[in-house]
Write an enzyme that holds these catalytic residues in place. Structure first.
Site, PDB file in Angstrom:
ATOM      1  N   ALA A  85      21.774   8.900 -11.687  1.00 55.02           N
ATOM      2  CA  ALA A  85      23.109   8.795 -12.270  1.00 55.02           C
ATOM      3  C   ALA A  85      23.167   9.613 -13.548  1.00 55.02           C
ATOM      4  O   ALA A  85      22.142   9.883 -14.181  1.00 55.02           O
ATOM      5  CB  ALA A  85      23.457   7.336 -12.559  1.00 55.02           C
ATOM      6  N   ASP A  86      24.373   9.974 -13.927  1.00 59.09           N
ATOM      7  CA  ASP A  86      24.574  10.670 -15.195  1.00 59.09           C
ATOM      8  C   ASP A  86      25.955  10.290 -15.720  1.00 59.09           C
ATOM      9  O   ASP A  86      26.892  10.105 -14.940  1.00 59.09           O
ATOM     10  CB  ASP A  86      24.478  12.187 -15.020  1.00 59.09           C
ATOM     11  CG  ASP A  86      24.307  12.895 -16.353  1.00 59.09           C
ATOM     12  OD1 ASP A  86      23.236  12.736 -16.969  1.00 59.09           O
ATOM     13  OD2 ASP A  86      25.240  13.585 -16.791  1.00 59.09           O
TER      14      ASP A  86
END
Length: 206
Positions: A85-86
């Site tokens: 994720a970012d």
């Protein structure tokens, strides 16, 4: 009954993402990407020229997931779904990353003061050569922040490992008048979308 052998790899150093996965009872092992190698980081988080915020966060997230997937293969680790994720914060089309110092943190918070900004968190899952990805967008309205309040906040450790220079789960909660979107997404892992992706990859939740 949940299969006790179901587990994923989490390709993230974020303690908040670990807490959120535990909240929905997802078992995981860390598969961490390297920030420093002779060739540089496993995944560069540099913004490309003229890259829009959503395109940026989507690209970086999938690159992290693919890099972790390759690492799993190279290390001959048991095959499991990989989650990456970012999160990025954006206002006026500008991407606000993690502030490198107090001056940058102060500038970011002054920019956000009294205005609505967007928090984008992209989540990607790879398993058995298949991939799934979703990007969640939340609107966050900050109250007007005095210079004294901004300076006091930036004297704490909170701003410096978080996109946009603040964390909703900490002291900065008092800055936020309202949100429209996902509280967990603003923290760094939108749980509704994450559960959807993991279920598509065969991970049972509840």
């Amino acid at each position: 009954m949940k299969n006790p052998f179901q587990k994923i790899y989490l390709a993230s150093k974020s303690p908040r993402r670990r807490e959120l996965l535990r909240q929905i009872d997802v078992a995981f092992e860390l598969l961490l990407l390297r920030d420093q190698t002779p060739r540089g980081p496993d995944v560069s988080e540099e913004v490309l020229p003229d890259e829009a915020p959503q395109a940026y966060v989507t690209r970086v997230t999938m690159e992290k997931a693919r890099s972790a997937h390759q690492m799993m293969i190279w290390r001959s680790l048991p095959a499991r779904p990989i989650l990456a994720a970012d999160t990025t914060v954006t206002i006026d089309g500008k991407i606000l990353g993690k502030p490198a110092n107090k001056q940058e943190a102060v500038e970011m918070l002054r920019l956000l003061s009294g205005r609505t900004h967007q928090v984008l968190t992209s989540v990607a899952v790879i398993h058995h050569e298949q991939s799934w990805q979703l990007t969640q967008v939340s609107d966050v309205l900050f109250k007007e922040l005095s210079d004294a309040m901004i300076n006091a906040y930036c004297e704490t450790s909170e701003p410096y490992d978080k996109a946009g220079g603040y964390g909703i789960q900490g002291l900065a909660a008092i800055f936020i008048e309202s949100i429209r979107g996902s509280h967990s997404g603003i923290m760094g892992l939108p749980l509704f979308e994450t559960a959807q992706l993991l279920q598509q990859a065969g991970i049972r939740i509840l």
